[in-house]
Design an enzyme around this catalytic site. Structure first.
Site, PDB file in Angstrom:
ATOM      1  CG  HIS A   1      -2.475  -0.279   4.411  1.00  0.00           C
ATOM      2  ND1 HIS A   1      -3.284  -0.174   3.126  1.00  0.00           N
ATOM      3  CD2 HIS A   1      -3.179  -0.318   5.238  1.00  0.00           C
ATOM      4  CE1 HIS A   1      -4.573  -0.398   3.817  1.00  0.00           C
ATOM      5  NE2 HIS A   1      -4.627  -0.338   4.944  1.00  0.00           N
ATOM      6  CG  HIS A   2       3.299  -3.807   3.914  1.00  0.00           C
ATOM      7  ND1 HIS A   2       3.407  -4.864   4.797  1.00  0.00           N
ATOM      8  CD2 HIS A   2       3.323  -2.827   5.035  1.00  0.00           C
ATOM      9  CE1 HIS A   2       3.312  -4.679   6.128  1.00  0.00           C
ATOM     10  NE2 HIS A   2       3.060  -3.349   6.122  1.00  0.00           N
ATOM     11  N   PRO A   3       2.609  -1.493  -0.507  1.00  0.00           N
ATOM     12  CG  PRO A   3       1.953   0.308  -1.403  1.00  0.00           C
ATOM     13  CD  PRO A   3       2.004  -0.269  -0.097  1.00  0.00           C
TER      14      PRO A   3
END
Ligand SMILES: Cc1cc2nc3c(=O)[nH]c(=O)nc-3n(C[C@H](O)[C@H](O)[C@H](O)COP(=O)(O)OP(=O)(O)OC[C@H]3O[C@@H](n4cnc5c(N)ncnc54)[C@H](O)[C@@H]3O)c2cc1C
Length: 601
Positions: free
Chosen positions: A527-529
């Site tokens: 969840h680090h786009p």
């Protein structure tokens, strides 16, 4: 026994109180200050900011404080409820009203243990954005990341020396650090630091954006203190659907089209807001490119396929998406941790501890520490230690999209609610795979097509295998021996040809083929786009320039994770906040240079 009963009553009372507070906080969300009530007339603002997440909250705060101009912050969601403030309960928000709940497109090279090979991609929706849905882990930043931006991407304004003061300004006011005495796992990690032969590895106990046991995000630190400022207006529950550009005398953003849905009739009221000085997109790594493309700002041929009129040809909008890819491995322990499991959670002492001091299991997310290697390793890696023994099948499957068989292979002790253990999560800090954000059609009410394209680079696979081997080295080191750890190699039918074989449990040396197989089945998004509108020097290599302005459109900036030219070697939230501080200084400087601005409320 009597005492225990009193505690159970206490716990029930706490539950009721929490429910009441959730209700109250949702009622309070109705009474945000300075909310713009669209009345059918045209509004004009000097600065229009789209998205109240990490980038948007910090930027709005600084402009509201220091600018002479009027500022409008438009956010698709409303306020977050109390659930967002209680650290341990944060995952319960996923798939709820404050989560966009995106799913990736089916992945070609990974996600084989997930339903339709699609990754769950949560994103915060509401004031605070993903900073209010995230796991609150803080990371100070890593000098070589910025040196690479400087050297590889020719971004001299973003060297480590340049960014440091902005990181300091964006740093959370208070951080809660997991104490050494927290559990046997934290003690083992501390011992490993002292004993471990690889002296270049960094051992960190987790630091959280938590104050007095409650999440303290950019919302509390930056946005809330300015919400009543006279030059600021908020427009919550409003979706920005189009950006309008005008061509003369120079190409510039002139207005945005906003849609507000009536929750009773479901009818949409649309209106425009004019931009006097700057339009700043802070809609995040998925929705900033979505909004640009839907507005006809992007690659000409992509837009033609979607039958969208081109307003501005910019080939790389939506390209270059990157994300960390996590490989979890369950390790049971033979001693009482204590680790997170249903038994510890239902223990009234834990609740009382949290209520009285804000500490204990409810006061953090369960990630207790990290070990990372940057120097003297071929690929920078990190191993994160999540101190959970029993993982709830229903909850994890719903937020990870695991098929049942995959979940059970990964967590074979899932049915034992008092299981002690931890999850070691291995990942590559500088993944090379790049994906994209595109559109199904021009409607902003439809989810974008998100393809993280995990493991498309074979280097990422080798790097993840390497990271797992480092994790095994740590877990089987003397420092961990007192925990009596046992690694549970996932016994997936699809990987059975490659192992695990009985001897693996003793030698801890499963084959590369087996590790590849489980990584391709069980790896999950971190969840680090970022990177979907990256910064750089020209429109051939990037979307925005070094001052975050869209190439060719001077008054349109992007201030969110999409501008990251390469991944952050850790948790990115504070770095994105620092980027917003930096952007604010440029915006304010140009305001100063150009003289007074109108208060066009
Ligand atoms: C589950 C999860 C856990 C994470 N854990 C951590 C962690 O522990 N530590 C860490 O450092 N990072 C973590 N992250 C990552 C971090 O939170 C994000 O990188 C960061 O918040 C991104 O900031 P942003 O400004 O780019 O976008 P966001 O914070 O996502 O903000 C975008 C905002 O724009 C709004 N928006 C979108 N489109 C529109 C539109 N068209 N009109 C109006 N509004 C719109 C959205 O509703 C949202 O509020 C996590 C993320 C998630 C999802």
């Amino acid at each position: 026994m009597k005492f225990r009963k009193i505690l159970i009553f206490g716990a029930i009372a706490f539950g009721l109180l929490a429910a009441l507070l959730v209700l109250l906080s949702s009622l309070l969300s109705e009474s945000l200050p300075n909310v713009l009530a669209p009345e059918g007339r045209d509004y004009v603002f000097d600065y229009v900011i789209v998205g109240a997440g990490t980038g948007g909250s910090v930027l709005t705060s600084l402009l509201a404080k220091h600018s002479n101009g009027s500022v409008l912050l438009i956010e698709a969601g409303g306020a977050f409820g109390l659930l967002s403030r209680i650290p341990l309960l944060t995952t319960f928000q996923q798939k709820g009203i404050n989560d966009w709940s995106f799913l990736s497109v089916p992945q070609k090279h990974s996600s084989r243990g997930l339903i339709e090979q699609r990754q769950c991609l949560p994103r915060g929706k509401g004031l605070g954005g993903s900073a209010n849905l995230n796991y609150m882990l803080h990371f100070d930043g890593h000098a070589p990341d910025f040196e690479a931006w400087h050297k590889r991407h020719n971004l001299s304004d973003w060297s480590w020396e340049q960014i440091r003061p902005f990181l300091a300004a964006a740093k959370p006011q208070t951080l809660f650090e997991i104490p050494r005495s927290y559990s046997k796992l934290t003690q083992a990690l501390d011992e490993a630091e002292a004993q471990f032969p690889h002296k270049s590895w960094h051992f960190r106990r987790s630091r959280y954006c938590i104050r007095n046991g409650l999440r303290h995000s950019v919302l509390q630190q930056f946005l809330q203190p300015v919400m009543k400022n006279v030059n600021l207006r908020l427009l919550p529950q409003a979706l920005v659907k189009r950006i309008k550009l005008s061509k003369s005398p120079k190409l510039r953003a002139t207005s945005v089209l906003v849609g507000i849905k009536d929750e009773h009739t479901n009818k949409e009221h649309e209106f425009s807001i004019k931009v006097q000085r700057e339009l700043i997109l802070c809609a995040g790594a998925y929705q900033t490119p979505q909004l640009l493309l839907a507005s006809g700002i992007g690659d000409r041929s992509t837009l033609a396929k979607l039958q969208l009129p081109v307003q501005h040809h910019l080939p790389l909008v939506g390209q270059g998406l990157h994300d960390h890819f996590n490989m979890p491995l369950f390790v049971s322990t033979g001693v009482i941790g204590p680790s997170l499991n249903q038994r510890t959670l239902l223990d009234p002492f834990n609740l009382l501890n949290y209520l009285s001091s804000g500490t204990g299991h409810f006061g953090n997310f369960g990630v207790v520490g990290h070990v990372s290697g940057h120097e003297e390793v071929e690929w920078p890696f990190s191993v994160t230690f999540f101190g959970a023994g029993a993982i709830d099948e229903g909850s994890l499957m719903s937020i990870s999209n695991f098929k049942r068989a995959a979940f059970r292979a990964l967590f074979p002790r899932y049915h034992n609610s008092s299981q002690e253990g931890f999850v070691a999560i291995s990942n590559c800090l500088q993944p090379k795979s790049r994906g994209s954000v595109t559109l199904l059609n021009s409607s902003m009410r439809r989810n974008p097509l998100i393809d993280p394209n995990f493991l498309s680079s074979s280097e990422d696979l080798n790097c993840t295998i390497d990271a797992m081997r480092h994790a095994i080295q740590l877990i089987t080191s003397p420092a961990f021996a007192s925990l009596q750890p046992r690694i549970h190699w996932p016994r997936l039918r699809e990987c059975a040809n490659f192992g695990p074989f009985e001897r693996d449990f003793f030698e801890h040396s499963p084959s590369d083929h087996y590790l590849e197989c489980i990584i391709r089945h069980l790896g999950l998004s971190s969840h680090h786009p970022g990177g979907s509108c990256a910064m750089g020097s020209t429109s051939n290599d990037s979307v925005v320039d070094a001052q975050l302005r869209l190439h060719g459109i001077n008054n349109l900036r992007i201030v969110d994770a999409s501008v990251l030219p390469s991944p952050i070697s850790g948790n990115p939230n504070t770095i994105i906040a620092a980027i917003a501080v930096r952007a604010a200084t440029w915006i304010l400087k140009s305001e100063l240079q150009e003289g007074q601005v109108s208060l066009g409320l």
